[in-house]
Enzyme design. Structure first.
Site, PDB file in Angstrom:
ATOM      1  N   GLU A  85      -0.812 -35.106  40.286  1.00 61.16           N
ATOM      2  CA  GLU A  85      -2.026 -35.168  41.323  1.00 61.16           C
ATOM      3  C   GLU A  85      -1.759 -37.302  42.076  1.00 61.16           C
ATOM      4  OE1 GLU A  85      -5.861 -34.030  41.660  1.00 61.16           O
ATOM      5  OE2 GLU A  85      -5.244 -31.989  40.529  1.00 61.16           O
ATOM      6  N   ASP A 131     -15.673 -37.689  44.102  1.00 64.69           N
ATOM      7  CA  ASP A 131     -15.015 -38.433  43.498  1.00 64.69           C
ATOM      8  C   ASP A 131     -16.410 -39.426  42.295  1.00 64.69           C
ATOM      9  OD1 ASP A 131     -12.459 -37.776  42.998  1.00 64.69           O
ATOM     10  OD2 ASP A 131     -12.257 -38.366  44.874  1.00 64.69           O
TER      11      ASP A 131
END
Length: 262
Positions: free
Chosen positions: A49, A60
């Site tokens: 990724e 995040d």
């Protein structure tokens, strides 16, 4: 065949699980990002990724948020990331996936983004902030260019899992717990029951991510899924390393330790 399908098929034939690391493009530089992909592949990574840095990465935690900030301060742009992926493709056929927030795609131009991603060598997109109800446009464009739209589900998705997975391909990104990415000492979710629920709604491979701190945790979850995703622990290791050589060496060894564990 899409490289993601091919990889999971190969792993299944060998009875192996996928090791899927995440790194932020441009942290600390795009040259390091390119070389790091090669080193991670040498260490045993199966799919990688590549995070496109964004100023408001709402899925995040602090570690990856900080990496996005550093990458953006370095001047990392989508154009540069596409060129970096082209450099990777000159030497490697490892499946590559962008993790990208939708506003970045929208501002760049949806069709332009997907087209250039395909031409660069990207195999799939993970878009953590794109609601199921608003996927129609990018789903159609992704299918036009043969790029997989990888669905994310969470322990709270429940009956929506079926609808979410119907619009996706490649594998299901199974978020391990509530909250944002980060390194956790423990995860309270009943992973066995959670994976059983996901399996009721889709036959796609299942990869667990968010909070996985190292080999021991990866080993506990591996029996219930087809792949393990590790992000924050690697991003922290990159930032803590003193030199490029230390980054390559430390991350490669860490990838190897997780691949061995699963």
């Amino acid at each position: 065949m899409n490289r993601i399908d091919k990889k999971f098929y190969e792993l299944k034939q060998k009875g192996l699980k996928a090791m899927i690391p995440f790194i932020t493009a441009g942290d600390p530089s795009l040259d390091v990002t390119v070389e790091l992909v090669f080193k991670m592949e040498e260490g045993g990574a199966d799919i990688i990724e590549i995070g496109i840095p964004y100023s408001d990465p709402l899925a995040d935690g602090p570690i990856i948020q900080a990496s996005s900030t550093r990458a953006l301060k370095n001047g990392t742009k989508i154009d540069n990331i596409m060129n970096a992926v082209k450099k990777i493709r000159q030497k490697s056929e490892i499946p590559l996936v962008y993790l990208v927030y939708y506003n970045s795609i929208f501002k760049y131009g949806i069709e332009r983004f997907v087209n250039e991603a395909k031409e660069s060598g990207i195999d799939g997109l993970i878009i953590p902030d794109l609601p199921l109800e608003e996927r129609k446009d990018i789903k159609e464009i992704s299918e036009k260019y043969g790029i997989y739209l990888i669905p994310l589900v969470a322990p709270t998705s429940k009956e929506r899992i079926k609808s979410i997975c119907e619009s996706g391909k490649g594998f299901v990104y199974c978020v391990s717990t509530k909250g944002v990415t980060g390194i956790r000492n423990s995860i309270e979710t009943d992973i066995k029951e959670y994976m059983r629920t996901v399996s009721e709604y889709t036959n796609m491979p299942k990869a667990i991510g968010f909070g996985i701190s190292g080999p021991d945790m990866a080993k506990r979850f591996a029996p219930y899924c087809d792949g393990i995703i590790v992000g924050s622990a690697i991003v922290k290791m990159i930032n803590d390393s003193r030199s490029k050589e230390d980054i390559y060496d430390n991350v490669k060894k860490f990838i190897f330790s997780i691949k061995e564990a699963i």
